[in-house]
Design a protein around this motif. Structure first.
Motif, mmCIF file in Angstrom:
data_model
loop_
_atom_site.group_PDB
_atom_site.id
_atom_site.type_symbol
_atom_site.label_atom_id
_atom_site.label_comp_id
_atom_site.label_asym_id
_atom_site.label_seq_id
_atom_site.Cartn_x
_atom_site.Cartn_y
_atom_site.Cartn_z
ATOM 1 N N TYR A 165 0.850 -1.212 0.000
ATOM 2 C CA TYR A 165 0.000 0.000 0.000
ATOM 3 C C TYR A 165 0.878 1.252 0.000
ATOM 4 C CZ TYR A 165 -3.153 -3.651 1.454
ATOM 5 O OH TYR A 165 -3.856 -4.807 1.511
ATOM 6 N N GLU A 180 -6.364 1.965 5.089
ATOM 7 C CA GLU A 180 -7.154 2.180 3.860
ATOM 8 C C GLU A 180 -8.171 3.296 4.072
ATOM 9 O OE1 GLU A 180 -6.878 1.147 0.809
ATOM 10 O OE2 GLU A 180 -4.961 0.373 1.597
ATOM 11 N N ASP A 181 -8.814 3.298 5.228
ATOM 12 C CA ASP A 181 -9.786 4.393 5.486
ATOM 13 C C ASP A 181 -9.050 5.730 5.504
ATOM 14 O OD1 ASP A 181 -11.507 2.405 5.680
ATOM 15 O OD2 ASP A 181 -11.727 2.421 7.886
ATOM 16 N N LYS A 192 -6.506 6.475 3.890
ATOM 17 C CA LYS A 192 -6.200 6.884 2.498
ATOM 18 C C LYS A 192 -7.426 7.533 1.874
ATOM 19 C CE LYS A 192 -2.668 3.449 1.483
ATOM 20 N NZ LYS A 192 -2.053 2.805 0.323
ATOM 21 N N LYS A 193 -8.601 6.954 2.191
ATOM 22 C CA LYS A 193 -9.821 7.562 1.593
ATOM 23 C C LYS A 193 -9.948 8.990 2.096
ATOM 24 C CE LYS A 193 -12.480 3.283 1.173
ATOM 25 N NZ LYS A 193 -11.750 2.522 2.249
#
Lengths: 1054, 301, 119, 213, 178
Positions: free
Chosen positions: D82, D171-172, D174-175
């Motif tokens: 990632y 990941e959140d 990144k959002k």
């Protein structure tokens, strides 16, 4: 002309007159004595003038009106005139010096003094053996009396020892005389000389040989030869300094001339004995003087040694021919004037230890006096000793007496050693006694006047001997050389403020260059520019010193004069004179540093050792030829050529501090003053390189026992480069780091020369130019920083970039140039180096040099990081930029470096074509901006532009992207989320390359230093062993004398 | 060789190609390293993202002028080294600015970046930076020696210092490469290559585990971005020199990419297998193993 | 014969004198020894000038000037010995003065006590 | 006040006495300023994409959750996929992970590390201890609510969240970054005084400059 | 068995309290404060209890006493003995025993910071041990109310209420089942 007899007659008359005067008219007796002495001096002076100008011819005086052998005759020729003048003048000024002592002792003392001077003059004048004996005995008795003038505790025992040994001498002399008379039937020296060959039968000549031996050994004993001179040294130590002056100058001179007359009788058979005794006394006297700490005893040893040397010179009469009197006279007069002066000087001081002489530096005049006397004794230009030693060495080498040559030079080096050590004490040591008690008696004129007269006599003799040398032997009179006169004129201008003298010096240098630049070829032009214009540029930095700065400018200009004369010299004599001048000048410059005394001493010893090697080299090369041009080094006969090459190369390498001869450089360059270091390091080292160039140009490749000498030079240069750089890496002191770096760079330049091909030499020249510019700049920068921060230890500084930006720029440009990174001129040197080694046929030395290259990075980064970058200490927060006058030359150097980087052709093009005549193939071609060699090409302008353009575009891009950078201070660092404790604990500078020391530290063991220290310790222990011979007992001294007689008897092998 | 203005766009083109190739090559080799560890590894365009992010960072600090210029020196060193050496043999387009200087210029220009970076890191005032530099410089002195010897022996062998001539001498078949005509020199050079690539056996300077990444401790945002671009260009530029000297140069771009990749992998293979040397160990290692090879190559040349 | 004998005694005296001077610790004895040596030297000087069968070189009634050259011995050594004796006397007197002064200062006449200046 | 921070009189090499005040002389005391993104939205989105794609975590394990972050770099979880990477210095890091309870001492270091990171920077709190003190709700030396002291962008629940949870959390994050809502740094700059007051209220021996550049 | 024998031997020398044997090789005994150091030296040098395992304190708020426990271990016979000393809570001071065991200095420093028991000449006893800039009474004392301190000094997040985990989870997972 009044008859010379009056010299004796007036003295006797005055002595008796004093006897008649009544006791209370004591004040009248003293002027009578002075008048008598003055008349005697005037008389011999008038005879000297008449004989010298040729208006009179040598005259014999028959005392009884009849010719010898039935009467005693005196002779007054040129030597006698000179010597009697010397004796009488010494007597006169000693009498002046002894005013208080004589007045205290009354007229008997004055009478004895007059008798002593009369007897000494008599010894010189008389041609009769027995008359000689009578005068000798008079001197003995007078000495016995005059010794008691001094208030020294042990004068009595000294006097008694003297009398004991003199008795033994007189016994031998009498027996010798009577049997000589018995054999030859005459007492007249000249008569005896004619009679000797006439002795037919073996019995008579055998008897005469024995008699002559006794006479000769007795007279030689008067010269205080080595094993049998304990008694004389006690006199020197215990007697009144004025009497010691007479004893050393007068008695020594008279006895020497007596021995010379005797040698006339003895003939060539006895010359070897005289030489042997003389040279042994010279070397042993100097060796024993080394460990002395009492000043007068040291002067005693030194005068014993000098008289020994002159005896040896007289012993070489067979090969010196008519130069004997020039050489012997030069040495004798230098010795007499210098010793008299030094003894008079010692009278001014109360303390007897060498260190007590430090009081002398309260006034410049006594220091100048001591320098003059030391220079005269150790035979430095422009004094007579220099000319004399040059001729002596040339004659000895000419007739192949190399062992004697080596011993003379070895003795001279030791003498220079203890004299300059003593001078170092005077200038630098703290006198142990309490400061307030005034220990130097300057107020009494009658004591100071003789010293001044001696100094004036010294310089007058220098001029006279110069004239003599030019008229008799075709040497150039040094005192008439323009640069030297310019340097000496600063002695008179020393009362001016410093900036006036500085402007004068700069103007002088530039004017000299402007006047003479036309007659230099391309090679010499580079050196001329560095010596004159470079010197002027470095002198700019001297404006930062205020006040009068006494002693700086004479020394500096002496060094520059020496260097300028070095380039312009084309005969070996001029070259060597210039070499010694620049050595002496740079020695006085280095000695000005605060803690520079031991280092300046090691510098002068190494340099003088090297200079003596060069002199020996030139002497052997000349093979007795009176004039020897440098160019004729090329035609030296085969068996000698490699040895000449070896001697000259080692001599020049002492100046460029090749490995093994380098230990003086770090101390000398580091401890020198701020503006002296660049001069000494940037300019002076080039003198050694210039010498090597002259040598290699003339002699080219030499073979010695099958080994190629230039190959050895190559290895030495490579090792110097490697070890010089390696030692620089581990230094904590900034200036020492730069000094070691100079050793490394000189190794590079030497390597270029030793390659003996076109590009090798070009590389050496590039390094000469580069090294001058960036080393002078770096030394100035570090000097400026050291002046502001008060320390030279790099780990105490740090973070000065914000406070001293200009110094930072100078050091930054400097280290880029030194490390050889492309845009700047250092890369040019490396490029030429690469092409040179490709063209050379040797392979292995390059490996060592490849390793030395990157090591330069280490110490350069260490220099700039520990001083300018890193953490700023508290006490340095208010440090100002270096003084203007130190920064200005640096900025000029930066401009020079960049100019030389962009347009190297400006300096190198003409030299490249000039080198074609020596190394035809392998040159460079200079098409437009591009320089091509057989192997590669290099376009400095293009590199600079390309690097500049790339740098600016990237910098512009960073500026654009990083516009709003927040300037922060020194503790805003990511210190693992903690607050840094103090600047000292966060600045990493001490032992910066610890891992490197673990890996390659073993290479920097101080082996060479240990070697040289053991050598000096050996000399000192030898001296101490020798001193144990003198146990102070008069009887043992007498026994020593008899043993000496027996030994010489067997050695002479009658 | 003359300078024409057309050389500049050609040079920029070379630069563009090499920068991108460097970025991708770096990520690709990291991916290989990952796959060896049964990891998927970074995406191939990771370097681009990091670069843009660093350029995109809005704030930055400066410790002083020299700190500011450190990365500029570094990148100028990388770009300069690339442009001073002809990348593609035979093509006028890609001979870059090699008219300015020959092999020696390339050899010494390597130090330009190192020196500038060292000064910049020095100005940051961080002790770790200074310790890192002292280790790095100590190591580079020993690492550069075998390369210098190898270059000298190659120059002796081909009797020239101009890179294009050396490459032209190696044309015509693999056996003409210096690898086969002068194997000792190539061996010494490759050992020195390991030393200069900051890979495990010799990465005591930049290793995060040692002292946090040594000299560039204080660098960030756009400074770091410049250094990242240099980290993309510099290895490739250095490998171009090695390729031209020892492996016959590249006649076309595909050959260029392949050869650079393979040479790069040499240091990767060694790096993965060996633990880290201390500075004095690496110096001793070079002096004991690599330098004799170089000396032999010179003596035999 | 006389000449050889006197020269021999002269040398003998010299040797005795020198031996005495070098061995005796006491200064006065040294001075006496030196005077012995001096007399020895003087004897040698006179003995050298001796010619067998000739008379003393005094030109008076007994020896007229004319045939003096044939009848007198070599006059020169005689003259020399006079000066030698005077000088010997002078140095001995000086040494005695020294001996007195040395004794006055150090209350001893042992030469070994005056070994202060050494090295 | 520690002795090395006290004002002191120092004598320079030229003998001039002057005063050294460590806090003023050694540290830059400029306050943080609000940094606007690129003016054109498309450029800012692109930058945000790049920022989300190369998340450099600061290697500073403040609490018990740090042990969970080590496995991220191992083959099993491999955060490199990632674009996540460890950076040893806060200068080069963008993401500060407060993993679990935060004692007052560690808060002081965390603040200094956070302030030395460059704008834009993100803070992720792990576990309930950062939300409301968690099981240390009544402890005398741990802070109870992280966002009073540092602008937190994301909390990841779990005592302590396993590596998979961490990856999901990132990941959140990144959002959020791609959406441009992760402007904690600007928030910190705007309400800097409020944050600083809170911090000083808890950290009694504050011997650092207000904003640690 | 030997603990009892040891106790009798010590009892002869020092006024010991009751011996409570917790395990075969672990026993505790209380003694007055002034006899502690001699007892420690005795045990260490003569009885072979060379290892000071720990030095801790117990706060008997109700009785107004601090109890210091020195736990010693005889490694050869693998048995431990704990010496207990009772100190008054106000101004509790005890002679330092760092000269007997250097490690005691660290324990004493901790007790000084956490309980306020003073060990006059123990090295560095007043330096900060783990709390930085602590300005309240020593936190380990039982009269220190941690909850009140936490609520006063730390900003709390509003809306926190505690639920019984069992009922709460049942409600979350099976909301429809009552």
């Amino acid at each position: 002309m009044t008859s010379p007899l009056y010299i004796i007659a007036v003295a006797l008359a005055a002595a008796f007159l004093l006897g008649l005067l009544r006791e209370q008219w004591r004040s009248l007796a003293y002027p009578v004595t002075l008048a008598a002495l003055a008349f005697m001096s005037w008389l011999s002076a008038s005879w000297l003038w008449a004989l010298a100008s040729g208006s009179a011819s040598p005259v014999d005086i028959y005392t009884a009106g009849t010719a010898p052998p039935f009467a005693i005759n005196l002779r007054m020729a040129l030597p006698e005139a000179v010597l009697t003048l010397l004796i009488n003048l010494t007597g006169l000024f000693s009498a002046l010096y002894l005013k208080s002592a004589l007045l205290a002792r009354g007229r008997r003392g004055m009478a004895v003094l007059l008798v002593a001077i009369m007897a000494l003059s008599g010894i010189v004048l008389t041609r009769d053996i027995f008359n000689l004996f009578v005068f000798l005995e008079l001197v003995v008795i007078a000495t016995g009396g005059l010794v008691l003038l001094s208030d020294h505790a042990h004068a009595l025992s000294a006097g008694f020892k003297y009398l004991v040994v003199s008795q033994v001498i007189s016994i031998l002399l009498l027996i010798g005389i009577i049997f000589a008379y018995h054999a030859t039937g005459t007492l007249n020296i000249d008569g005896m000389a004619e009679a000797v060959p006439g002795l037919q039968n073996a019995g008579a000549s055998q008897a005469f040989e024995l008699a002559f031996f006794l006479m000769f050994i007795a007279l030689v004993a008067e010269l205080k030869p080595f094993p049998a001179n304990g008694w004389a040294l006690d006199i020197y130590e215990a007697a009144h300094p004025a009497f010691s002056a007479i004893f050393s100058a007068g008695a020594g001179t008279a006895a020497l001339y007596a021995v010379d007359k005797l040698l006339l009788i003895g003939g060539p058979a006895w010359l070897d004995m005289a030489t042997g005794v003389g040279i042994v006394t010279f070397v042993a006297g100097n060796l024993l003087a080394l460990p002395q700490s009492n000043d007068r005893r040291l002067l005693g040893y030194s005068s014993v040694a000098q008289i020994g040397l002159i005896l040896a010179v007289l012993g070489q009469r067979d090969i010196l021919g008519e130069d004997t009197y020039f050489i012997a006279g030069g040495l004798l007069l230098s010795h007499a004037v210098a010793k008299a002066g030094l003894f008079w000087l010692s009278g001014l001081l109360a303390g007897r230890q060498l260190v007590d002489w430090a009081d002398l530096r309260e006034r410049p005049m006594p220091v100048f006096a001591f320098v003059t006397f030391a220079a005269m004794l150790s035979g430095l230009p422009p004094f007579p000793g220099f000319y004399a030693k040059w001729e002596l060495v040339h004659h000895l080498a000419g007739s192949g007496r190399l062992v004697l040559l080596a011993l003379v030079l070895f003795g001279a080096l030791i003498e220079a050693g203890y004299l300059f050590r003593w001078f170092g004490y005077i200038l630098k040591r703290e006198p142990p006694g309490e400061a307030d008690f005034c220990r130097v008696i300057f107020d009494k004129p009658h004591r100071v006047l003789p010293v001044m007269v001696a100094v004036a006599a010294g310089w007058a003799l220098a001029f006279v001997w110069g004239e003599l040398a030019s008229s008799l032997l075709g040497r150039s009179n040094l005192l008439l050389a323009l640069p030297l006169l310019f340097a000496l004129s600063f002695l008179l201008l020393d009362w001016l403020p410093a900036w006036v003298k500085n402007s004068l010096a700069i103007a002088g240098l530039v004017a000299f260059f402007a006047a003479t630049w036309t007659d230099y070829d391309a090679l010499r032009m580079i050196f001329a520019i560095i010596f004159t214009l470079g010197g002027a540029l470095t002198l700019l930095a001297s404006y930062h010193v205020h006040g009068r700065r006494v002693g700086f400018y004479p020394a500096a200009m002496l060094m520059f004069a020496g260097m300028v004369m070095l380039i312009r010299a084309d005969t070996s004599f001029d070259f060597f004179a210039a070499w010694e001048l620049l050595t002496v000048g740079s020695y006085f410059l280095i000695l000005r540093g605060k803690h520079s005394e031991p280092h300046a001493l090691s510098y002068i010893l190494f340099s003088l050792g090297g200079a003596f090697l060069i002199m020996a080299g030139f002497a052997i090369a000349a093979q007795g030829a009176p004039q020897f041009a440098l160019a004729s080094l090329a035609h030296v006969a085969a068996p000698f050529a490699p040895w000449v090459f070896l001697l000259l190369a080692i001599g020049f390498m002492t100046k460029t501090a090749a490995i093994g001869l380098h230990i003086w450089l770090p101390g000398a360059h580091a401890e020198a003053e701020t503006d002296v270091s660049p001069m000494v390091s940037g300019i002076l080292l080039k003198a050694g390189l210039y010498g090597l160039m002259v040598l290699l140009l003339a002699m080219g490749k030499q073979q010695l026992y099958g080994i190629e000498l230039t190959h050895v030079l190559l290895w030495v240069a490579a090792l110097t480069a490697l070890l010089g750089n390696l030692m620089a890496v581990f230094q904590e002191d900034a200036k020492r780091l730069l000094a070691y770096s100079s050793i490394g760079q000189m190794g590079y330049a030497l390597f270029g020369l030793a390659l003996m091909n076109h590009l090798g030499w070009l590389m050496a020249l590039v390094f000469v130019i580069n090294h001058y510019i960036y080393k002078a700049m770096l030394f100035l920068a570090v000097g400026g920083v050291a002046k502001r921060t008060g320390t030279r230890e790099m780990y105490r500084m740090g973070g000065l970039i914000r406070l001293m930006p200009l110094s930072f720029i100078a050091v930054l440009v400097g280290i880029i140039a030194v490390s050889g990174v492309p845009p700047l001129s250092g890369f040019g040197g490396r490029w030429v180096f690469y092409n040179a080694i490709l063209a050379s046929d040797y392979r292995l030395p390059m490996v060592v040099l490849f390793l030395a290259g990157p090591i330069a990075f280490l110490y350069l980064f260490r220099l700039i990081y520990t001083i300018f970058l890193g953490q700023l200490k508290d006490e340095l927060r208010r440090v100002k930029e270096a003084p203007f006058w130190i920064v200005l030359p640096q900025m000029i150097y930066v401009a020079l470096l960049i100019a030389f980087a962009v347009v190297p052709g400006l300096a190198l093009h003409r030299v490249d074509t000039y080198l074609n005549q020596f190394f035809p193939e392998g040159g460079l071609s200079w098409a437009g901006g591009e320089i091509t060699s057989n192997y590669g090409y290099w376009n400095p302008v293009a590199i600079m532009i390309i690097v500049g353009v790339i740098f600016c575009t990237v910098f512009a891009w960073l500026l654009f992207v990083n516009r709003r950078a927040q300037p922060v201070k020194q503790f805003n660092i990511v210190f693992s989320a903690e607050r840094p404790f103090r600047p000292e604990t966060t600045h990493f500078a001490w032992n910066f390359f610890a891992p490197y020391r673990k890996a390659l530290g073993f290479l920097t063991q101080p082996l060479v230093t240990i070697f040289w220290t053991t050598v000096t310790d050996l000399l000192h222990t030898a001296g101490d062993l020798g001193r144990r011979l003198y146990n102070g007992n008069g009887q043992t001294y007498a026994f020593h004398f008899l043993a000496f007689v027996v030994i010489v008897f067997f050695l002479v092998g009658l | 060789m003359q300078f024409e203005w057309i050389k500049i766009p050609y040079a920029l083109l070379t630069l563009f190609i090499v920068v991108n190739y460097g970025m991708l090559l770096g990520a690709f080799i990291q991916k290989i390293g990952a796959r060896v560890g049964r990891r998927r590894g970074v995406p191939i365009w990771q370097n681009y993202a990091d670069l843009v992010k660093n350029f995109g960072l809005r704030t930055s600090i400066t410790h002083g002028v020299m700190f500011y210029l450190g990365p500029v020196f570094r990148l100028t060193g990388g770009i300069g080294l690339l442009l001073f050496v002809p990348t593609i043999y035979g093509s006028e387009m890609f001979s870059n600015l090699s008219f300015a200087g020959d092999l020696i210029l390339a050899l010494y220009f390597v130090f330009f970046g190192t020196l500038g970076m060292a000064l910049g890191a020095g100005e940051s005032g961080h002790p770790h930076a200074a310790i890192g530099i002292s280790r790095g410089l100590s190591q580079v002195t020993a690492a550069e020696l075998p390369l210098a010897l190898a270059v000298f022996s190659v120059a002796l062998q081909y009797q020239t210092l101009s890179i294009t001539d050396i490459v032209s001498a190696q044309q015509g078949g693999v056996l003409h490469w210096t690898l086969f005509t002068n194997p000792l020199a190539v061996a010494a050079a490759m050992l020195s290559f390991l030393g200069s690539m900051m890979r495990p056996p010799f990465d005591v300077v930049l290793a995060p585990q040692e002292i946090p990444i040594g000299p560039p401790t204080e660098y960030h945002s756009s400074y770091l971005a410049l250094m990242q671009t240099n980290r993309a260009i510099f290895p490739v530029a250095k490998i171009v020199v090695y390729m031209n000297l020892f492996f016959g140069g590249a006649a076309s771009w595909p050959v260029f990419f392949l050869k650079v990749f393979l040479i790069y992998m040499v240091s990767v293979f060694v790096g993965v297998a060996f633990p880290r040397f201390r500075v004095e160990q690496s110096i001793r290692w070079f002096l004991v193993w690599a330098v004799p090879l170089g000396i032999l190559s010179i003596l035999l040349a | 014969m006389i000449a050889q004998l006197s020269i021999a005694t002269g040398f003998l005296l010299i040797l005795i004198g020198l031996y005495g001077a070098l061995i005796q610790r006491n200064i006065l004895r040294m001075i006496v020894a030196f005077t012995v040596a001096d007399t020895g030297v003087n004897i040698v000087i006179v003995a050298v000038g001796f010619m067998a069968g000739r008379t003393a070189p005094i030109l008076d009634a007994a020896v007229p000037v004319a045939d003096a050259a044939a009848r007198i011995i070599d006059p020169l050594p005689q003259a020399l010995v006079l000066t030698a004796i005077v000088i010997g006397l002078g140095t001995t007197a000086l040494m005695l003065a020294y001996a007195f002064k040395l004794y006055e200062k150090r209350r001893t006449l042992d030469i070994d006590k005056f070994t202060d200046l050494r090295g | 006040m520690k002795p090395e921070l006290m004002k002191r009189m120092v004598k320079g090499p030229d003998g001039v006495e002057f005063e050294v005040e460590p806090m003023r002389d050694y540290y830059c005391d400029a306050p943080p300023t609000v940094q606007h993104g690129a003016y054109i939205k498309i450029v800012e989105d692109f930058f945000n994409w790049a920022r989300s794609q190369s998340l450099w975590i600061l290697g500073f394990g403040t609490g018990c959750g740090a042990i969970e972050m080590r496995p991220l770099m191992t083959p099993r979880f491999d955060a490199y996929r990632y674009g996540i990477q460890w950076r040893p210095t806060p200068r080069q890091a963008n993401l500060l992970v407060i993993s679990g309870y935060l004692s007052v001492k560690t808060l002081k270091r965390a603040i200094r590390a956070y302030e030395q990171m460059q704008n834009p920077k993100y803070v992720v709190g792990l576990g309930s201890c950062t939300i409301n003190g968690g099981m240390y709700w009544d402890s005398y030396n741990t802070i109870k609510c992280l966002d009073q002291y540092l602008p937190v962008d994301l909390y990841i629940t779990g005592c302590m969240p396993r590596p998979e949870a961490l990856l999901a959390g990132f990941e959140d994050l990144k959002k959020l970054i791609r959406a441009g809502q992760a402007e904690g740094a600007n928030q910190y700059a705007e309400r800097f005084d409020w944050y600083k007051a809170n911090q000083k209220q808890v950290i009694h021996d504050w011997d650092m400059p207000d904003y640690n550049w | 068995m030997d603990m009892r024998a040891l106790y009798d031997r010590l009892k002869a020398l020092y006024p010991l309290g009751e011996l409570t044997e917790q395990r075969a090789n672990l026993a505790f005994v209380t003694l007055p404060a002034e006899y502690l150091r001699p007892a420690l030296l005795h045990l260490r040098d003569l009885e072979g209890y060379r290892h000071l395992v720990l030095l801790t304190a117990v706060d008997w708020l109700e009785d107004g006493l601090f109890q210091l426990t020195y736990l010693l271990c005889n490694r050869s016979r693998n048995c431990d003995i704990g010496l207990r000393v009772m100190l008054p809570r106000e101004g509790a001071t005890m002679a330092s025993s760092h000269d007997i065991w250097p490690t005691a200095a660290v324990y004493q420093r901790e007790l000084r910071e956490m309980f306020g028991i003073d060990f006059p000449d123990s090295p560095g006893v007043d330096e900060e041990f783990i709390l930085e800039g602590w300005n309240d009474i020593p936190p380990y004392r039982r009269d220190f109310d941690t909850l009140k301190y936490a609520n006063d000094s730390f900003a709390q997040r509003a809306g926190r209420e505690t639920r019984d985990p069992e009922t709460h989870m049942k409600q979350q997972l099976y909301p429809d089942r009552d």
